[in-house]
Design a protein around this motif. Structure first.
Motif, PDB file in Angstrom:
ATOM      1  N   GLY A 112      19.937 120.582 -88.477  1.00 29.40           N
ATOM      2  CA  GLY A 112      20.480 122.001 -88.847  1.00 29.40           C
ATOM      3  C   GLY A 112      20.302 122.582 -90.165  1.00 29.40           C
ATOM      4  N   MET A 113      20.174 121.586 -91.113  1.00 28.40           N
ATOM      5  CA  MET A 113      19.992 122.101 -92.568  1.00 28.40           C
ATOM      6  C   MET A 113      18.297 122.704 -92.446  1.00 28.40           C
ATOM      7  SD  MET A 113      21.269 119.550 -95.139  1.00 28.40           S
ATOM      8  CE  MET A 113      21.910 117.995 -94.285  1.00 28.40           C
ATOM      9  N   ALA A 114      17.474 122.147 -91.947  1.00 22.51           N
ATOM     10  CA  ALA A 114      16.124 122.525 -91.723  1.00 22.51           C
ATOM     11  C   ALA A 114      16.112 123.880 -91.217  1.00 22.51           C
ATOM     12  CB  ALA A 114      15.237 121.506 -91.025  1.00 22.51           C
ATOM     13  N   VAL A 115      16.632 124.010 -89.963  1.00 24.49           N
ATOM     14  CA  VAL A 115      16.766 125.427 -89.447  1.00 24.49           C
ATOM     15  C   VAL A 115      17.444 126.523 -90.282  1.00 24.49           C
ATOM     16  CG1 VAL A 115      17.364 126.575 -87.630  1.00 24.49           C
ATOM     17  CG2 VAL A 115      16.693 124.295 -87.203  1.00 24.49           C
ATOM     18  N   ALA A 116      18.475 126.085 -90.819  1.00 28.86           N
ATOM     19  CA  ALA A 116      19.249 126.991 -91.841  1.00 28.86           C
ATOM     20  C   ALA A 116      18.288 127.323 -93.160  1.00 28.86           C
ATOM     21  CB  ALA A 116      20.574 126.439 -92.337  1.00 28.86           C
ATOM     22  N   SER A 117      17.773 126.355 -93.575  1.00 24.94           N
ATOM     23  CA  SER A 117      16.654 126.687 -94.823  1.00 24.94           C
ATOM     24  C   SER A 117      15.654 127.793 -94.187  1.00 24.94           C
ATOM     25  CB  SER A 117      16.254 125.439 -95.327  1.00 24.94           C
ATOM     26  OG  SER A 117      15.198 124.941 -94.548  1.00 24.94           O
ATOM     27  N   PHE A 118      15.122 127.400 -93.109  1.00 22.54           N
ATOM     28  CA  PHE A 118      14.153 128.435 -92.661  1.00 22.54           C
ATOM     29  C   PHE A 118      14.696 129.860 -92.373  1.00 22.54           C
ATOM     30  CE2 PHE A 118      12.336 130.470 -88.671  1.00 22.54           C
ATOM     31  CZ  PHE A 118      11.199 130.738 -89.094  1.00 22.54           C
ATOM     32  N   VAL A 119      15.769 130.001 -91.842  1.00 20.37           N
ATOM     33  CA  VAL A 119      16.578 131.147 -91.388  1.00 20.37           C
ATOM     34  C   VAL A 119      16.870 132.027 -92.708  1.00 20.37           C
ATOM     35  CG1 VAL A 119      18.452 132.165 -90.635  1.00 20.37           C
ATOM     36  CG2 VAL A 119      17.311 130.541 -89.132  1.00 20.37           C
ATOM     37  N   LEU A 120      17.491 131.229 -93.791  1.00 19.56           N
ATOM     38  CA  LEU A 120      17.875 131.901 -94.984  1.00 19.56           C
ATOM     39  C   LEU A 120      16.654 132.234 -95.837  1.00 19.56           C
ATOM     40  CD1 LEU A 120      20.919 129.415 -95.941  1.00 19.56           C
ATOM     41  CD2 LEU A 120      20.945 131.920 -95.141  1.00 19.56           C
ATOM     42  N   GLY A 121      15.608 131.381 -95.827  1.00 22.04           N
ATOM     43  CA  GLY A 121      14.357 131.789 -96.619  1.00 22.04           C
ATOM     44  C   GLY A 121      13.948 133.009 -95.832  1.00 22.04           C
ATOM     45  N   VAL A 143      17.572 124.309-101.659  1.00 26.59           N
ATOM     46  CA  VAL A 143      18.435 123.269-101.561  1.00 26.59           C
ATOM     47  C   VAL A 143      18.716 122.568-100.306  1.00 26.59           C
ATOM     48  CG1 VAL A 143      20.673 122.584-102.258  1.00 26.59           C
ATOM     49  CG2 VAL A 143      19.823 123.887-103.616  1.00 26.59           C
ATOM     50  N   LEU A 144      18.850 123.459 -99.230  1.00 25.78           N
ATOM     51  CA  LEU A 144      19.122 122.976 -97.710  1.00 25.78           C
ATOM     52  C   LEU A 144      17.771 122.188 -97.326  1.00 25.78           C
ATOM     53  CD1 LEU A 144      20.828 125.781 -95.968  1.00 25.78           C
ATOM     54  CD2 LEU A 144      21.665 123.452 -96.477  1.00 25.78           C
ATOM     55  N   ALA A 145      16.689 122.975 -97.693  1.00 23.55           N
ATOM     56  CA  ALA A 145      15.290 122.251 -97.167  1.00 23.55           C
ATOM     57  C   ALA A 145      15.061 120.807 -98.018  1.00 23.55           C
ATOM     58  CB  ALA A 145      14.198 123.067 -97.569  1.00 23.55           C
ATOM     59  N   SER A 146      15.410 120.694 -99.256  1.00 22.05           N
ATOM     60  CA  SER A 146      15.172 119.662-100.064  1.00 22.05           C
ATOM     61  C   SER A 146      15.957 118.478 -99.247  1.00 22.05           C
ATOM     62  CB  SER A 146      15.441 119.798-101.388  1.00 22.05           C
ATOM     63  OG  SER A 146      14.840 120.759-101.904  1.00 22.05           O
ATOM     64  N   LEU A 147      17.349 118.879 -99.024  1.00 26.83           N
ATOM     65  CA  LEU A 147      18.289 117.787 -98.504  1.00 26.83           C
ATOM     66  C   LEU A 147      17.922 117.192 -97.284  1.00 26.83           C
ATOM     67  CD1 LEU A 147      21.838 119.298 -99.684  1.00 26.83           C
ATOM     68  CD2 LEU A 147      20.826 117.103-100.340  1.00 26.83           C
ATOM     69  N   ALA A 148      17.429 118.204 -96.524  1.00 24.19           N
ATOM     70  CA  ALA A 148      16.962 117.804 -95.001  1.00 24.19           C
ATOM     71  C   ALA A 148      15.776 116.913 -95.232  1.00 24.19           C
ATOM     72  CB  ALA A 148      16.411 119.287 -94.241  1.00 24.19           C
ATOM     73  N   LEU A 149      14.719 117.228 -95.913  1.00 22.02           N
ATOM     74  CA  LEU A 149      13.573 116.530 -96.330  1.00 22.02           C
ATOM     75  C   LEU A 149      13.975 114.846 -96.969  1.00 22.02           C
ATOM     76  CD1 LEU A 149      10.893 119.124 -97.522  1.00 22.02           C
ATOM     77  CD2 LEU A 149      11.145 117.894 -95.341  1.00 22.02           C
ATOM     78  N   TRP A 150      14.875 115.060 -97.596  1.00 24.16           N
ATOM     79  CA  TRP A 150      15.381 113.859 -98.438  1.00 24.16           C
ATOM     80  C   TRP A 150      15.918 112.885 -97.329  1.00 24.16           C
ATOM     81  CZ3 TRP A 150      20.333 112.172-100.295  1.00 24.16           C
ATOM     82  CH2 TRP A 150      20.052 110.979-101.179  1.00 24.16           C
ATOM     83  N   ARG A 151      16.622 113.699 -96.509  1.00 17.65           N
ATOM     84  CA  ARG A 151      17.556 112.652 -95.499  1.00 17.65           C
ATOM     85  C   ARG A 151      16.713 112.370 -94.030  1.00 17.65           C
ATOM     86  NH1 ARG A 151      23.553 115.608 -95.494  1.00 17.65           N
ATOM     87  NH2 ARG A 151      23.993 114.896 -97.591  1.00 17.65           N
ATOM     88  N   GLY A 152      15.609 112.937 -94.292  1.00 14.95           N
ATOM     89  CA  GLY A 152      14.864 112.472 -93.007  1.00 14.95           C
ATOM     90  C   GLY A 152      15.136 113.343 -91.833  1.00 14.95           C
ATOM     91  N   THR A 153      14.714 114.416 -91.918  1.00 10.17           N
ATOM     92  CA  THR A 153      15.012 115.283 -90.721  1.00 10.17           C
ATOM     93  C   THR A 153      13.877 115.290 -89.769  1.00 10.17           C
ATOM     94  OG1 THR A 153      15.288 117.652 -89.795  1.00 10.17           O
ATOM     95  CG2 THR A 153      13.868 117.403 -91.893  1.00 10.17           C
ATOM     96  N   SER A 154      14.091 115.326 -88.349  1.00  9.83           N
ATOM     97  CA  SER A 154      12.769 115.208 -87.360  1.00  9.83           C
ATOM     98  C   SER A 154      12.220 116.678 -87.406  1.00  9.83           C
ATOM     99  CB  SER A 154      13.371 115.125 -86.193  1.00  9.83           C
ATOM    100  OG  SER A 154      14.449 115.782 -85.521  1.00  9.83           O
ATOM    101  N   ARG A 155      12.702 117.631 -88.216  1.00  4.69           N
ATOM    102  CA  ARG A 155      12.383 119.095 -88.171  1.00  4.69           C
ATOM    103  C   ARG A 155      11.529 119.112 -89.639  1.00  4.69           C
ATOM    104  NH1 ARG A 155      15.254 123.142 -84.404  1.00  4.69           N
ATOM    105  NH2 ARG A 155      15.860 121.710 -82.670  1.00  4.69           N
ATOM    106  N   ARG A 156      10.694 118.172 -89.780  1.00  2.70           N
ATOM    107  CA  ARG A 156      10.237 118.436 -91.307  1.00  2.70           C
ATOM    108  C   ARG A 156       9.358 119.783 -91.299  1.00  2.70           C
ATOM    109  NH1 ARG A 156       8.776 115.268 -95.317  1.00  2.70           N
ATOM    110  NH2 ARG A 156       6.724 115.267 -96.215  1.00  2.70           N
ATOM    111  N   GLY A 157       8.397 119.930 -90.371  1.00  2.00           N
ATOM    112  CA  GLY A 157       7.734 121.440 -90.566  1.00  2.00           C
ATOM    113  C   GLY A 157       8.652 122.573 -90.979  1.00  2.00           C
ATOM    114  N   ARG A 158       9.811 122.557 -90.207  1.00  2.04           N
ATOM    115  CA  ARG A 158      10.741 123.770 -90.400  1.00  2.04           C
ATOM    116  C   ARG A 158      11.194 123.643 -91.814  1.00  2.04           C
ATOM    117  NH1 ARG A 158      13.328 126.110 -85.700  1.00  2.04           N
ATOM    118  NH2 ARG A 158      10.998 125.734 -84.981  1.00  2.04           N
ATOM    119  N   ALA A 159      11.753 122.488 -92.050  1.00  2.00           N
ATOM    120  CA  ALA A 159      12.037 122.278 -93.488  1.00  2.00           C
ATOM    121  C   ALA A 159      11.075 122.764 -94.772  1.00  2.00           C
ATOM    122  CB  ALA A 159      12.669 120.707 -93.699  1.00  2.00           C
TER     123      ALA A 159
END
Length: 86
Positions: free
Chosen positions: A14-23, A40-56
């Protein structure tokens, strides 16, 4: 959305998708606010290991682009606010 995924993984997705939309929105309006939030949201999503890495990563790039657009517009007219009208 995978409902069998752990709650933490869904949160990072959700953080990865939110970072994309807000960006993306930040390119049009409120780039001074939405750009840093997207970063910040993209960095947190990447740091926590999102499965939507490309979106982040795309959200991170859009957040940085928001700040670049803001800097370019500020240097063009010397203010933080800007308008399209002549």
């Amino acid at each position: 959305m995978d409902l069998t995924a752990p709650v933490g993984r869904r949160d990072t997705d959700g953080m990865a998708v939110a970072s994309f939309v807000l960006g993306l929105l930040g390119l049009l309006v409120l780039n001074v606010v939405l750009g840093p939030i997207a970063i910040v949201l993209a960095s947190l999503a990447l740091w926590r290991g999102t499965s939507r890495r490309g979106r982040a990563l795309f959200g991170l790039g859009l957040g940085v682009a928001d700040l670049v657009v803001l800097a370019a517009l500020m240097s063009a007219d010397g203010t933080v606010s800007w308008s399209v009208a002549p």
